[in-house]
Structure formats: structure tokens, C-alpha cells
Design an enzyme around this catalytic site. Structure first.
Site, PDB file in Angstrom:
ATOM      1  N   HIS A 113       2.086   3.604  -9.235  1.00 43.23           N
ATOM      2  CA  HIS A 113       1.872   2.159  -9.409  1.00 43.23           C
ATOM      3  C   HIS A 113       3.038   1.524 -10.172  1.00 43.23           C
ATOM      4  CE1 HIS A 113      -1.951   2.414  -7.522  1.00 43.23           C
ATOM      5  NE2 HIS A 113      -2.544   3.097  -8.478  1.00 43.23           N
TER       6      HIS A 113
ATOM      7  N   SER B 228      -7.850  -5.001   5.122  1.00 43.71           N
ATOM      8  CA  SER B 228      -8.513  -4.702   3.844  1.00 43.71           C
ATOM      9  C   SER B 228      -8.837  -5.967   3.038  1.00 43.71           C
ATOM     10  CB  SER B 228      -7.643  -3.742   3.016  1.00 43.71           C
ATOM     11  OG  SER B 228      -7.429  -2.531   3.726  1.00 43.71           O
TER      12      SER B 228
ATOM     13  N   LEU C 191      10.936 -20.689  -4.224  1.00 40.03           N
ATOM     14  CA  LEU C 191       9.999 -19.774  -3.557  1.00 40.03           C
ATOM     15  C   LEU C 191       8.674 -19.851  -4.296  1.00 40.03           C
ATOM     16  CD1 LEU C 191       9.648 -17.170  -1.565  1.00 40.03           C
ATOM     17  CD2 LEU C 191       9.890 -15.866  -3.660  1.00 40.03           C
TER      18      LEU C 191
ATOM     19  N   SER D  34      -7.272  -5.446  -4.879  1.00 36.80           N
ATOM     20  CA  SER D  34      -8.344  -6.068  -4.101  1.00 36.80           C
ATOM     21  C   SER D  34      -9.654  -6.042  -4.880  1.00 36.80           C
ATOM     22  CB  SER D  34      -8.525  -5.325  -2.772  1.00 36.80           C
ATOM     23  OG  SER D  34      -9.234  -4.110  -2.980  1.00 36.80           O
TER      24      SER D  34
ATOM     25  N   ASP E   3       0.835  -1.208   0.000  1.00 42.11           N
ATOM     26  CA  ASP E   3       0.000   0.000   0.000  1.00 42.11           C
ATOM     27  C   ASP E   3       0.869   1.257   0.000  1.00 42.11           C
ATOM     28  OD1 ASP E   3      -2.380   1.392  -0.012  1.00 42.11           O
ATOM     29  OD2 ASP E   3      -2.606   1.371   2.164  1.00 42.11           O
ATOM     30  N   GLY E   4       0.347   2.318  -0.606  1.00 34.76           N
ATOM     31  CA  GLY E   4       1.014   3.619  -0.541  1.00 34.76           C
ATOM     32  C   GLY E   4       1.555   4.141  -1.860  1.00 34.76           C
ATOM     33  N   ASN E   5       1.259   3.442  -2.955  1.00 35.23           N
ATOM     34  CA  ASN E   5       1.765   3.899  -4.264  1.00 35.23           C
ATOM     35  C   ASN E   5       1.265   5.300  -4.615  1.00 35.23           C
ATOM     36  OD1 ASN E   5       2.770   1.338  -4.481  1.00 35.23           O
ATOM     37  ND2 ASN E   5       1.313   0.633  -6.030  1.00 35.23           N
TER      38      ASN E   5
ATOM     39  N   ASP F 176     -12.230  -4.829  -3.924  1.00 33.24           N
ATOM     40  CA  ASP F 176     -12.823  -3.499  -3.729  1.00 33.24           C
ATOM     41  C   ASP F 176     -12.106  -2.405  -4.518  1.00 33.24           C
ATOM     42  OD1 ASP F 176     -14.993  -4.166  -2.043  1.00 33.24           O
ATOM     43  OD2 ASP F 176     -13.599  -4.428  -0.365  1.00 33.24           O
TER      44      ASP F 176
ATOM     45  N   ARG G   9       0.137   7.753  -2.615  1.00 36.14           N
ATOM     46  CA  ARG G   9       0.724   8.807  -1.775  1.00 36.14           C
ATOM     47  C   ARG G   9       2.189   9.045  -2.126  1.00 36.14           C
ATOM     48  NH1 ARG G   9      -0.978   6.062   3.489  1.00 36.14           N
ATOM     49  NH2 ARG G   9      -1.587   4.463   1.981  1.00 36.14           N
TER      50      ARG G   9
ATOM     51  N   ARG H   7      -4.819  -2.074   8.982  1.00 29.47           N
ATOM     52  CA  ARG H   7      -5.980  -2.937   8.716  1.00 29.47           C
ATOM     53  C   ARG H   7      -5.590  -3.944   7.650  1.00 29.47           C
ATOM     54  NH1 ARG H   7      -7.977   2.420   7.122  1.00 29.47           N
ATOM     55  NH2 ARG H   7      -7.446   2.788   4.938  1.00 29.47           N
TER      56      ARG H   7
ATOM     57  N   ARG I 166      -0.694   9.138 -10.071  1.00 29.93           N
ATOM     58  CA  ARG I 166      -0.883   7.865  -9.365  1.00 29.93           C
ATOM     59  C   ARG I 166      -0.377   6.697 -10.216  1.00 29.93           C
ATOM     60  NH1 ARG I 166      -3.985   7.548  -4.837  1.00 29.93           N
ATOM     61  NH2 ARG I 166      -4.573   5.416  -5.347  1.00 29.93           N
TER      62      ARG I 166
END
Ligand code: IPE
Ligand code: IPE
Ligand code: MG
Length: 232
Positions: A33, A181, A127, A61, A16-18, A63, A20, A179, A29
């Protein structure tokens, strides 16, 4: 090979945070990304060398469809180009790639690209990299519930839900929010949670190393009494 990976750590990262990150630099934005995608390879490489057997990255997500169509389109394109550009590097690193999440809302071309990448890397064993894309844990649980019976055991249910992936040991969320999410809610039952304000494009292998050190310093009890101290 899977059993070897199972004895290693399963780490999840909520990337998260791309947005900002981009805004702070006066960028779009979309550029955020793109920077987020560039941050992935060093982390995958480091994870493999730091005792992580399974790494699940939350990329989009269920959402996130609520975002403007242009941003959603960029994220779709980025997954497609990531798969095309990274798959040979991943295979060379011994990384098996899976994409978890719905396939019925993404384009057939992207779904095909996912299947090809999964098939190409299926035998790699150093992996297991899982990318959660159009992923909703609540949807995944509901889907597994629909496929279960009234006498399904906990182990059988977990297999229906995860296809055999181990439960999470550690979840790292970048970007400062505290959170989940809708990320792997069932599989995180006893995961150690680690939140960092660092924005995803700035997250580097050294930060992963610190996170794993913090994880290893925690005492996991799974509901049992604390381990007794040896009397002096
Ligand atoms: C994470 O970065 C990427 C996705 C959720 C797709 P964000 O786009 O959520 O970035 P912020 O939270 O707005 O900074
Ligand atoms: C969570 O980030 C999803 C991903 C990182 C892919 P969001 O930015 O969508 O989460 P919320 O809206 O802040 O909870
Ligand atoms: Mg966000």
C-alpha cells in the site's frame, strides 16, 4: 476554470494490485500500500500534462472495511499522511483535491485533514484530483435518490450525485480484474473501460500515455449510428 476542465478528459483509475505486488516481492501488504501511494504523484503530474482535466482515483471502497482491522488502519494512516505530505506539492502543481465518499465512518481527525486539504487547494485549476475513499457508488446513488424528487430531471439527478463533476470518459483498472467493484457506476454509463494486468505500484506515466492513446483510438458512439465513412 471548471468549464475548461470539463472539456478535458475525466479519467478514473481503480488502483488495484498493491497486495499482490507486495506478496510477489516477499513484502507485507502494508508495504504494498505504501508503494501504491508512491505511485500516485507521477501519475497526477502526467495526467495534468496529457489532457486529463479530472482524475478520480479509487483508494478505498466501502467494502474494503471487510479487510482485517490492521490493514484498514494502515490505509487510513496512509490517506492522512498523503494529505499532509502532498497538499503543498499538489497546490504548486495547480491541482485541486477533493475526497469523495462517506465521512461518518472515518476518524474525525482524518475528516478534518480532508476538509483542510480541500480548502487549501480549492482555487487550483489545472487538474481536479478526486480521491474516492470509503466510497461506494451504490451508496452515493441511493443518497442522491433520497435527495431527489419524483420530477427530478436526469441533469438535476447527475448534479445531486456528482456535485457537478463530469461523467467518466475512461476508466483504467490495474491488477488484472475486469470489474468495477462499485466505482462510479452511474457516471461510467459511457466510459471506455481499460483493464491492465499491471499492478498499481508498477503503473507509470508511460502506461497512462498508452492508455490515453488507446482511449483516443476508440470510436465513442453514445448509442448513435456509426459515423459514415467518406466515400472513396
Ligand atoms: C488496492 O490493492 C488497494 C485497495 C483496494 C485498498 P489491493 O489491496 O486490493 O491489492 P490486491 O488486489 O490484494 O493485490
Ligand atoms: C477495488 O479493489 C477497490 C480499490 C481499488 C480501492 P478491491 O481489491 O477491493 O476489489 P475486489 O474485491 O477485487 O472486487
Ligand atoms: Mg484488490
Amino acid at each position: 476554470m471548471q468549464s475548461t476542465l470539463d472539456s478535458k478528459i475525466h479519467a478514473g483509475i481503480i488502483m488495484d494490485g498493491n497486495g499482490r505486488w507486495a506478496t510477489r516481492l516477499g513484502l507485507s501488504r502494508s508495504q504494498g500500500h505504501r508503494a501504491g501511494v508512491r505511485a500516485i504523484r507521477p501519475i497526477v503530474e502526467a495526467a495534468k500534462d496529457m489532457g486529463v482535466g479530472t482524475l478520480t482515483l479509487y483508494a478505498f471502497s466501502g467494502d474494503n472495511w471487510k479487510r482485517p482491522p490492521a490493514e484498514v488502519a494502515v490505509l487510513m494512516t496512509l490517506l492522512k499522511s498523503y494529505l499532509a505530505e502532498e497538499i503543498e506539492t499538489l497546490v504548486a502543481m495547480g491541482v485541486r483535491l477533493s475526497v469523495i465518499g462517506r465521512r461518518d465512518r472515518i476518524s474525525p481527525a482524518l475528516a478534518r485533514r480532508i476538509e483542510e486539504a480541500q480548502a487549501r487547494s480549492a482555487s487550483a485549476g489545472a487538474l481536479h484530483l478526486r480521491i474516492a475513499f470509503d466510497y461506494s457508488s451504490r451508496d452515493a446513488i441511493l443518497d442522491a435518490a433520497r435527495r431527489s424528487r419524483s420530477d427530478t430531471t436526469r441533469e438535476e439527478f447527475a448534479r445531486l450525485l456528482t456535485g457537478g463533476a463530469p461523467e467518466l470518459d475512461l476508466v483504467i483498472r490495474t491488477g488484472g480484474e475486469q470489474r468495477l467493484s462499485d466505482f462510479l457506476l452511474y457516471e461510467c454509463a459511457y466510459a471506455e473501460l481499460l483493464f491492465t494486468a499491471r499492478l498499481w505500484p508498477d503503473f507509470q506515466p508511460g502506461h497512462l500515455r498508452e492508455a490515453l492513446a488507446e482511449f483516443r483510438s476508440r470510436q465513442r458512439r453514445f448509442g448513435a449510428a456509426p459515423a459514415e465513412r467518406v466515400a472513396a
